[in-house]
Every structure is written in C-alpha cells, then in structure tokens.
Write a protein that holds these residues in place. Structure first.
Motif, PDB file in Angstrom:
ATOM      1  N   ALA B 302      17.644  71.753  -5.709  1.00 25.44           N
ATOM      2  CA  ALA B 302      18.437  71.898  -7.230  1.00 25.44           C
ATOM      3  C   ALA B 302      17.468  72.993  -8.006  1.00 25.44           C
ATOM      4  O   ALA B 302      17.387  72.827  -9.219  1.00 25.44           O
ATOM      5  CB  ALA B 302      18.309  70.728  -7.433  1.00 25.44           C
ATOM      6  N   GLY B 304      18.112  76.057  -8.348  1.00 25.09           N
ATOM      7  CA  GLY B 304      19.211  77.202  -8.905  1.00 25.09           C
ATOM      8  C   GLY B 304      19.272  78.316  -7.576  1.00 25.09           C
ATOM      9  O   GLY B 304      19.537  79.425  -8.275  1.00 25.09           O
ATOM     10  N   GLU B 409      12.405  68.165 -14.549  1.00 24.58           N
ATOM     11  CA  GLU B 409      13.809  69.080 -14.427  1.00 24.58           C
ATOM     12  C   GLU B 409      14.558  69.021 -13.235  1.00 24.58           C
ATOM     13  O   GLU B 409      15.958  68.820 -13.375  1.00 24.58           O
ATOM     14  CB  GLU B 409      13.434  70.613 -14.837  1.00 24.58           C
ATOM     15  CG  GLU B 409      14.746  71.610 -14.456  1.00 24.58           C
ATOM     16  CD  GLU B 409      15.892  71.090 -15.681  1.00 24.58           C
ATOM     17  OE1 GLU B 409      15.424  70.717 -16.815  1.00 24.58           O
ATOM     18  OE2 GLU B 409      16.727  71.695 -15.337  1.00 24.58           O
ATOM     19  N   GLN B 410      13.812  68.795 -12.179  1.00 21.25           N
ATOM     20  CA  GLN B 410      14.700  68.491 -10.747  1.00 21.25           C
ATOM     21  C   GLN B 410      15.445  66.850 -11.072  1.00 21.25           C
ATOM     22  O   GLN B 410      16.505  67.103 -10.531  1.00 21.25           O
ATOM     23  CB  GLN B 410      13.816  68.645  -9.749  1.00 21.25           C
ATOM     24  CG  GLN B 410      14.367  68.344  -8.220  1.00 21.25           C
ATOM     25  CD  GLN B 410      13.483  67.882  -7.217  1.00 21.25           C
ATOM     26  OE1 GLN B 410      12.443  67.345  -7.550  1.00 21.25           O
ATOM     27  NE2 GLN B 410      13.512  68.954  -6.282  1.00 21.25           N
ATOM     28  N   ARG B 412      16.556  65.677 -13.632  1.00 20.46           N
ATOM     29  CA  ARG B 412      17.618  65.789 -14.674  1.00 20.46           C
ATOM     30  C   ARG B 412      18.779  66.332 -13.780  1.00 20.46           C
ATOM     31  O   ARG B 412      19.615  66.106 -13.796  1.00 20.46           O
ATOM     32  CB  ARG B 412      17.233  66.574 -15.767  1.00 20.46           C
ATOM     33  CG  ARG B 412      17.918  66.629 -16.769  1.00 20.46           C
ATOM     34  CD  ARG B 412      17.710  67.746 -18.044  1.00 20.46           C
ATOM     35  NE  ARG B 412      18.061  69.044 -17.590  1.00 20.46           N
ATOM     36  CZ  ARG B 412      19.237  69.380 -17.067  1.00 20.46           C
ATOM     37  NH1 ARG B 412      20.280  68.472 -17.567  1.00 20.46           N
ATOM     38  NH2 ARG B 412      19.580  70.661 -16.503  1.00 20.46           N
ATOM     39  N   ARG B 413      18.260  67.341 -12.753  1.00 24.68           N
ATOM     40  CA  ARG B 413      19.625  68.170 -12.196  1.00 24.68           C
ATOM     41  C   ARG B 413      20.000  67.290 -11.110  1.00 24.68           C
ATOM     42  O   ARG B 413      21.357  66.961 -10.687  1.00 24.68           O
ATOM     43  CB  ARG B 413      19.140  69.501 -11.611  1.00 24.68           C
ATOM     44  CG  ARG B 413      18.599  70.518 -12.718  1.00 24.68           C
ATOM     45  CD  ARG B 413      18.416  71.823 -11.898  1.00 24.68           C
ATOM     46  NE  ARG B 413      17.886  72.717 -12.942  1.00 24.68           N
ATOM     47  CZ  ARG B 413      17.390  73.616 -13.025  1.00 24.68           C
ATOM     48  NH1 ARG B 413      17.155  74.390 -11.632  1.00 24.68           N
ATOM     49  NH2 ARG B 413      16.855  74.603 -13.887  1.00 24.68           N
ATOM     50  N   GLU B 416      22.511  64.776 -12.842  1.00 27.48           N
ATOM     51  CA  GLU B 416      23.691  65.539 -13.010  1.00 27.48           C
ATOM     52  C   GLU B 416      24.535  65.725 -12.060  1.00 27.48           C
ATOM     53  O   GLU B 416      25.750  65.552 -12.106  1.00 27.48           O
ATOM     54  CB  GLU B 416      23.405  67.052 -13.813  1.00 27.48           C
ATOM     55  CG  GLU B 416      24.584  67.662 -14.391  1.00 27.48           C
ATOM     56  CD  GLU B 416      24.280  69.106 -14.522  1.00 27.48           C
ATOM     57  OE1 GLU B 416      23.346  69.561 -14.645  1.00 27.48           O
ATOM     58  OE2 GLU B 416      25.410  69.800 -14.455  1.00 27.48           O
ATOM     59  N   ARG B 417      23.823  66.000 -10.808  1.00 29.42           N
ATOM     60  CA  ARG B 417      24.853  66.169  -9.603  1.00 29.42           C
ATOM     61  C   ARG B 417      25.314  64.890  -9.182  1.00 29.42           C
ATOM     62  O   ARG B 417      26.639  64.982  -8.759  1.00 29.42           O
ATOM     63  CB  ARG B 417      23.730  66.598  -8.420  1.00 29.42           C
ATOM     64  CG  ARG B 417      23.668  68.253  -8.581  1.00 29.42           C
ATOM     65  CD  ARG B 417      22.701  68.701  -7.462  1.00 29.42           C
ATOM     66  NE  ARG B 417      22.482  70.146  -7.444  1.00 29.42           N
ATOM     67  CZ  ARG B 417      21.924  70.954  -6.726  1.00 29.42           C
ATOM     68  NH1 ARG B 417      21.599  70.566  -5.653  1.00 29.42           N
ATOM     69  NH2 ARG B 417      21.958  72.235  -6.893  1.00 29.42           N
ATOM     70  N   LYS B 466      17.498  78.271 -16.136  1.00 26.88           N
ATOM     71  CA  LYS B 466      18.233  78.817 -14.957  1.00 26.88           C
ATOM     72  C   LYS B 466      18.525  80.216 -15.641  1.00 26.88           C
ATOM     73  O   LYS B 466      18.372  81.261 -14.526  1.00 26.88           O
ATOM     74  CB  LYS B 466      19.546  78.017 -14.868  1.00 26.88           C
ATOM     75  CG  LYS B 466      19.751  76.850 -14.060  1.00 26.88           C
ATOM     76  CD  LYS B 466      20.973  76.317 -13.761  1.00 26.88           C
ATOM     77  CE  LYS B 466      20.882  75.158 -12.870  1.00 26.88           C
ATOM     78  NZ  LYS B 466      22.294  74.475 -12.684  1.00 26.88           N
TER      79      LYS B 466
END
Lengths: 491, 491
Positions: B302, B304, B409-410, B412-413, B416-417, B466
């Motif tokens: 994740a 990016g 941050e990972q 959070r992503r 979201e996924r 990103k």
C-alpha cells in the motif's frame, strides 16, 4: 456492427458516481474468470489515437493490473518483419483464465499498411482472410473476443494532436501523423476491414471518443456485460468453419508403393553426397538472402523420420536449423488454440525449422484416437491451409513429406527395435496399438492428403528402403529451396 | 582442467563394438533424469569447428532426440544485440528433468569477440565474471553442467576446412575462417577464459578431435559418467557465492522520514505536468537513439507503487513500455534459476520495462517469510549486483526506488481499501500478516539497501503523501534517462 454511437457529454459528477460500481463489476468478473477455462482478448483500435491510449491506461487501473496481460503494437520492428505478420500477435495469445488487453491489434496493422500503400487491394483481401481465421480460431478455442473501434472525426483528432504536441504531452511517431493526414483513405480501408470481420461471435463495438468520460465508461460497461454474459455460459456458441474440398490431383496412399526398389550402397553414398553438397550451398545462399525454410516430416511409426531428418541436418551447420519433435500438447499448449505452438516455432528468415511430426497430428492421431472432437479436426483442414498459405506468402520455402512404409516392413522394424537395447525406447505399447488401427489411419491420411494439398503439395515417399526414402527427402528439400530462391530472385 | 587428452586412433570395429552399450547408458540416464528435479546443460565449444557440429549431431542420435533440447549460437543477430549478451543464453535455460545441448555457448562467444578485438582486456575480464556468475547460478539451482572444449591443431583445422570447402560439404562463415586464421590469438584468449571458468562444480573437459571415433566415444562416456554420478546424488555440493559488502554510503530507512511535507494540489499538478512533458520528450529521444530503460518500483504494501507507475506510463504511448507485476514464481519459473524470469523481461533497446516489485523479492519477502533458504537469499546480493551491472554495461538507463510509508499511514490505507468495494481486492490476509512483521522487514530492507547499491543507486522515497512520492519517482526517472542519454552521447 452498428454505426458509431454518438458520444453524450458526461459530467464529472455523473462519471465519478458511476465508476465505483463499474470497477467492482469488472473486478468481480476478472476474479471469476481466473477459475474458468477460457481467456479474454480485448482489442482497442481506431483513429482515436490519444483516446485509445487513455482507455488502455484506465483499464489497467480498473482491472486488477497484477493479473492483466497487455501489449501494444506499433509498426513492426525489423526483428518482427522476419516472421509472417500475424506471428507477433500469436506470440502473446493468453492462456485460459486471463485477460489480454491489446492496444492496436492485427486490425489496425492491416488498415494502416493498406492506407500507406504497403499492401495492394488483393493483398489486403488475403490479409483479411487471415484475420478472420485468427479470430475464428481464438473463439473456437473458447476465447471471449471483445473488439473496440474508437472513432473521432478528423478535425477533433488533428486539434487534439496539435494540442498534445504543443504541450509535448504526446510525442507522435511519423506514422501517427500520417494516420491523421490520410484520415479519409484510412476510413475507407477501415470500413472494408471492419465489415469483413464483424462476426456474430466477435462483433465490433464502435464508439465515438469526443467525450472522454462517456467513452471510458461505455468501454468499461460493454466489457463488463460481455464478461458477465460469457461467464454465465457453459457451452458458448461455436463459430462455423470453412470446409476445404478434396483436391482431385492430391496423391493417395494406394497410388504409392512403399516397396521402392532397393538402392545399392555405393549408389546411395554418391547420390547422398551430391545432394548434401547441393543443399549446403543452397542453405548458405538462403541465409545470405534471408530466406527461411519450414520442413515437415510426417509418416507411419518407424518410417524412418529421424534418420531422414539427420541426413538433411548433416548438410547444415548447427546454428542454421532447429528440429522440433512434436508430441502431445502440454498444459500451456492445451490452454491456447491448437496452432499456437507451431506459430511459435517458425524460423526467422534465413533459418530452418524442421518438424518431426507437426500440426498434422490434429487430423491424424488426434482424430483417430479421439483426442480431438470431430468439429475440431474437421475445422483443422482450413486452419492448416490458412497457416501454410501465410508461410508461402511470407516467402518461406516449405516442404512436407509423408514417409510411407508397408505393414510388413513396419513389423520388421518394430521387432528390431524390440530386440536392440538402445532402440527399445523408441517402441511403445502405443506403437503396437496404432498398428492395429492401420485402416482408420489410412483413411485419415488419405483425407489429409486430399484436403491439405492446396497451399503446399504433399510428397508421399516410399520408405520401405531407408536409403531410397532419405534420398527422396533430400531431393525434395533441395528442390523447394531451389524454387523458393528462384521465386525470390524474380520478385 | 587437464591439458587436452591425446586422441588415440580408434578402429571402426572397436567403435562399433562400444557404441551400443554407451547409447544404452545415455538413454537410461536420460530416462531417469525425466523424473528428477534438476536439468542438465551440455556445452560444446572449441576450435574443432567441424568436430563440434559432428558431436552435436551424434548426441542427437544417441539420446532420445524427442526429449532433447538443443541450441546453436553464431555471431549475435541484430535482434539479439538489442539485449545484454547473456540474454539469448538465459532464454534457453531448460526446466528440470531435461537436457539442453548447446553448440557454441557463452564461452565461445566471449573468446571470439575478444580475439576479433570487439572487446578489450578489461571488457573481457568483466565478461568472464558474468560467465562465472551465470554458471554458478545454474549449478546452485541444481543443474549439472558438463562443458566440453574440443581441440584440434591449427594445421588439422585448416586442412579439414580446405577439404570441406572443396567438397562444399561445410560452408564456413567469415567468422569461422577468421577463427582458423587467428588461431594463435584465439588460443591465448581461450586459455585465459578456460582457466577462469574451470570450477570444481563445472570443470572443463578438454578433448582432442583428431580422431573422430575416439572423440565421439569419449564425449559420450564422460557425459554418461557425469549423468550417472549426478543422478546418484541427492544433495549435490553447492558452489560457494561471493559476499557483497555493505556500502557505507547506501541509504538507510531510518534516515528517511516517510512523512514528507504534503504538497498543494495546484503545485502538484503543475510539477507533474512539467515532469511528464520532460519525460515524454526523453523517452522519444531514447527510442530514436535505441536506449532502453529498466525501472524498478519496490515499497511497503500500500505504498502507492501502482499509482506512481501510472504517473510514469501516462507520459508514454502504450507501445513504448511494459509493466511487469511480480508475484510468487510459477512452476515454470521455479524450475529455473531465480533470475531467469527477470532476464526474460528485459526490454529491447528503445523500450521500457517497469517492474512492480522485482528480483528484490528474493531478499525481502522470500527471506522474511522463509520461502528462500538462507544460502539462497544470501547469494542473491551478488546475483543481483551481477545482473544490474550487466544492465548498466549494456547501456540501459536503470532506476530503482523503494517507496517508504509509515506504519500509521499504511494502516489508514489498509482500512480505506477494506472499506472501498473496488479496492478491497488489493488487500489480503497476507498484507495484514506482513504488517505484523515490520521489524524483520525493516532489517531486510536495510540490508538490501546496503548490499545492492553498488551497480545502481537506491532511491528511498517518502511516500506518506502520494503526490510527493509520485513527483519523486517522476523526477527520478527523468534524471536517469537524462544521464543515460548524456553518457551515450559521450561514448
């Protein structure tokens, strides 16, 4: 094929509202496909040059790109020109369970080459026939083929190119400029090609690209629907196939006596040396002139195929040729149309591929043993003719022989193999079983000779005497090479 | 390596008496090999040009040719020259259970190119190192490598060539004439190359070719013995590997703060457009000049990677590049040395290959998850350095980035996924498991950065934002392309 559907202007809000559901649908279909026994081929062609690349990119984003195969083709490179024009597309045909996205497919290539005058009308007709047959084989092997033609008006295209050029955002090749310039000529050629390749089982989807959002969403929606429909089918409709009629002039087994007079050893040595010398010179000339050759050696079990091939390769140095012994297809090969593995084994120009058994397995062992269903081996006559015509049109020297031995001589050789330790591995139970089916095999061979003599003639070689057979094959390959070189000189 | 064993004159009677047992032994070994988990590579090199081709042919007769792979290499074709010199050999590396017979291998090529002055001494040294590493990787992956050097004196060679020429039985290429002429120079180069590549686990067998029968029988006997010995082993001795020391100047994760300042949207758009314009121009220039590029994007789950890659490909038209998402190796890939699948994905000059994850999997996921044994991933540092050095020496522009995101941050992503239907497929249980191993992964990444910065520098890119990450990657690829083009102009 319908006339291009008019693009509707789509707002960003509507686009962003509709995209998530579409992406979910595409991903679900891709996921389901992974477990299924067919591949999907999506082609993006047409004069909307910038739009096509955009769709290509967007589909990478919408599908799970880790499991998406894709390829984009421009003008053929020098390396690609050493093979028949469909070769580079055959090379990327995907296995079952996967999606291949093709930017500029065989369709674009045919249209562009004709538009630029590199093909004349008759050559375009031939090429169209080859495209039709390629698409038919893909679909017959189970593939879902979804073809998009992305259209924009010339004015729009040119203004987009200008804009892109100003911003250096898209650096056109000469060819692309020319497409924009020769727009009207290209349009006429495209009409012809699209009309000829618009089949019920592989229809064209023609879309206007004026509005980016509308176009992308439309491509995605059509694709999702096609995927869902195909996933719901267990027995997809099979495309029909062309029947190749029997050539009255083709040889028949019964006309050839396998027991040709035996040759004296000294006679054989002299003739063999002469033919090999001649062949060496010819292959070297062929190498210099970039002429490739395809040699096909078929025959009964223990007919002496390997020995005949070795007498040919003995006259070449090792880097000139490759021998391909053809056995039952493996998993990778079964996952593609039947002809795939032969396309991949064509020689570049200047080299020689020798097939020890070949694509004729489809109408011989696979037919007689029931490994291929009747529609499959029946369709193979046209598939083979189409393939061999492409070989000849590309300029290869092509030779094909069937080594014919009598039942008695075959038995003698089986027994010799059985009794010689280092020959025993060549004799299997299958050979004995095949021997019991001499009748069905004879029928299959005669039908093969009658229906596949159109593009390249068959040579039925009496092979009870090994020396006679070897000389006949040597003479045959010398002859086709000589004639191909003469033909090349004329043109 | 022993000095060439003298050929003994062998009578036809003795030859014919001994051949059957040898053939039986070879066939038995070939048969047994089919069920085993390693391949066999046999190379035939040396100044006995005619003899080498004869051995090649005879081995086709002695083995079961239907299950033998073979290849013969001459001077590289124009198409082959578009890749690093070892590429064409990597392409034919066989899977387990099979025998590959190579007429003129990488050894002959290195010797001939140096003898003809196409390489200087320093370049030959580099090439020798690459040969050593190739052979080491083959053997480390389990292969049995049997190398024959077929020797004849210059006088014998020349008289044979003369004789063959008179009879037109062997049509020599210019290169082969030159080999016979530059015999002494070639001999010195050959000494050097053979001495450097004569390893205990891949020794040279040097044979004189004056007597055809003796030579053929000797090759067959050595081969049969080597096969039998290897078939009897279950734990073959592993070749050692070179340790690459840690580069003190290499970046470390701890030095890079993943939380780089966030970029304003407008700033981002402007900079992105500028960089993409620049990149478009550079890739077009690279295409014209035949400069290829290899881009490697690694990073945390994740991080990016896909988004960064799309910002790069957006600036190229579709036929310029290929993206290779790297997953766990499949059966075909597992059956070869680890680097095989990456060699096959190198771009021809003028094109771009983008790796979404890469050969670094060996020292990251395979190491941490235990998919590779410790000697395997430890050996990989040298394998990778050797590979990347060949890329640079060949003239590719090479860029490699590691996208660094913080744990927060990972998370959070990931969330979201998990919560977005069309992103859910990107998140697997494995991702959550990997997340729990942040510590071991950090150690592996730091060791990777330290031990693989020798040939191509690493860029650790802060990727919590990103936009910042995408610009950094774009800037990075613009930079390597610019520098590679400048280097090319100088040379």
């Amino acid at each position: 094929m319908s006339e291009a559907v008019s693009a509707t202007k789509m707002t960003r809000a509507e686009y962003e509202q509709r995209v998530p559901a579409l992406r979910t649908a595409l991903l679900r279909a891709q996921d389901e496909l992974a477990e299924r026994d067919f591949p999907v081929v999506v082609t993006l062609d047409g004069p909307d040059l910038i739009g096509g690349d955009d769709v290509f990119e967007v589909l990478h984003e919408w599908f799970d790109a880790r499991f998406l195969r894709s390829d984009a083709f421009g003008p053929p490179s020098d390396a690609e020109k050493r093979f028949p024009f469909l070769w580079r597309y055959w090379n990327v045909i995907p296995p079952r369970g996967t999606i291949l996205l093709l930017r500029r497919s065989w369709t674009a290539s045919a249209i562009v080459r004709r538009t630029f005058g590199e093909l004349n009308d008759a050559e375009l007709d031939l090429r169209i026939e080859h495209l039709q047959e390629l698409e038919r084989q893909l679909v017959a092997a189970g593939a879902l083929l979804v073809k998009f033609w992305l259209h924009v008006d010339q004015a729009v295209l040119q203004s987009r190119i200008e804009k892109a050029r100003k911003r250096n955002r898209y650096a056109f090749r000469d060819e692309e400029w020319a497409i924009a310039k020769c727009y009207d000529e290209g349009r006429e050629v495209a009409r012809r090609v699209l009309a000829a390749t618009d089949q019920g089982w592989a229809p064209w989807h023609v879309l206007r690209g004026e509005d980016r959002r509308w176009r992308n969403l439309e491509v995605g929606t059509i694709l999702a629907r096609a995927l869902q429909a195909r996933l719901a089918q267990t027995q997809p409709t099979q495309p029909g196939f062309r029947t190749v009629s029997r050539a009255p002039s083709a040889p028949r087994l019964a006309q050839v006596d396998p027991r040709a007079p035996e040759l004296e050893c000294a006679d054989y040595d002299r003739q063999r040396d002469e033919l090999q010398e001649r062949f060496t010179q010819l292959t070297r000339k062929a190498e210099h002139r970039g002429l490739g050759a395809v040699l096909v050696i078929e025959g009964w079990d223990a007919a002496g195929k390997g020995g005949a091939i070795r007498r040919v390769t003995h006259a070449m140095d090792a880097q000139m040729y490759k021998i391909f012994p053809i056995r039952a297809p493996d998993e990778r090969e079964k996952s593609r149309p039947y002809m795939w593995r032969f396309w991949r084994r064509l020689p570049p120009m200047g080299r020689v591929s020798i097939f020890d058994r070949s694509w004729y397995g489809r109408v011989l062992v696979e037919r007689v043993e029931g490994f291929a269903a009747e529609p499959e081996w029946r369709a193979a006559y046209a598939e083979i003719e189409d393939f061999e015509r492409q070989l000849v049109e590309h300029g290869y020297a092509v030779y094909k022989a069937f080594l014919h031995v009598s039942e008695e001589e075959q038995l003698r050789r089986f027994e010799e193999r059985r009794d010689t330790p280092y020959k025993r591995h060549k004799l299997t139970d299958e050979d004995w079983r095949n021997r019991d089916k001499r009748g069905p095999y004879e029928a299959a061979i005669d039908e093969m000779l009658a229906r596949t003599s159109g593009a390249v003639p068959w040579h039925v070689v009496p092979a009870d005497d090994k020396r006679t057979a070897r000389l006949a094959v040597l003479r045959g390959v010398v002859d086709v090479l000589e004639r191909a070189l003469a033909r090349q000189r004329e043109s």
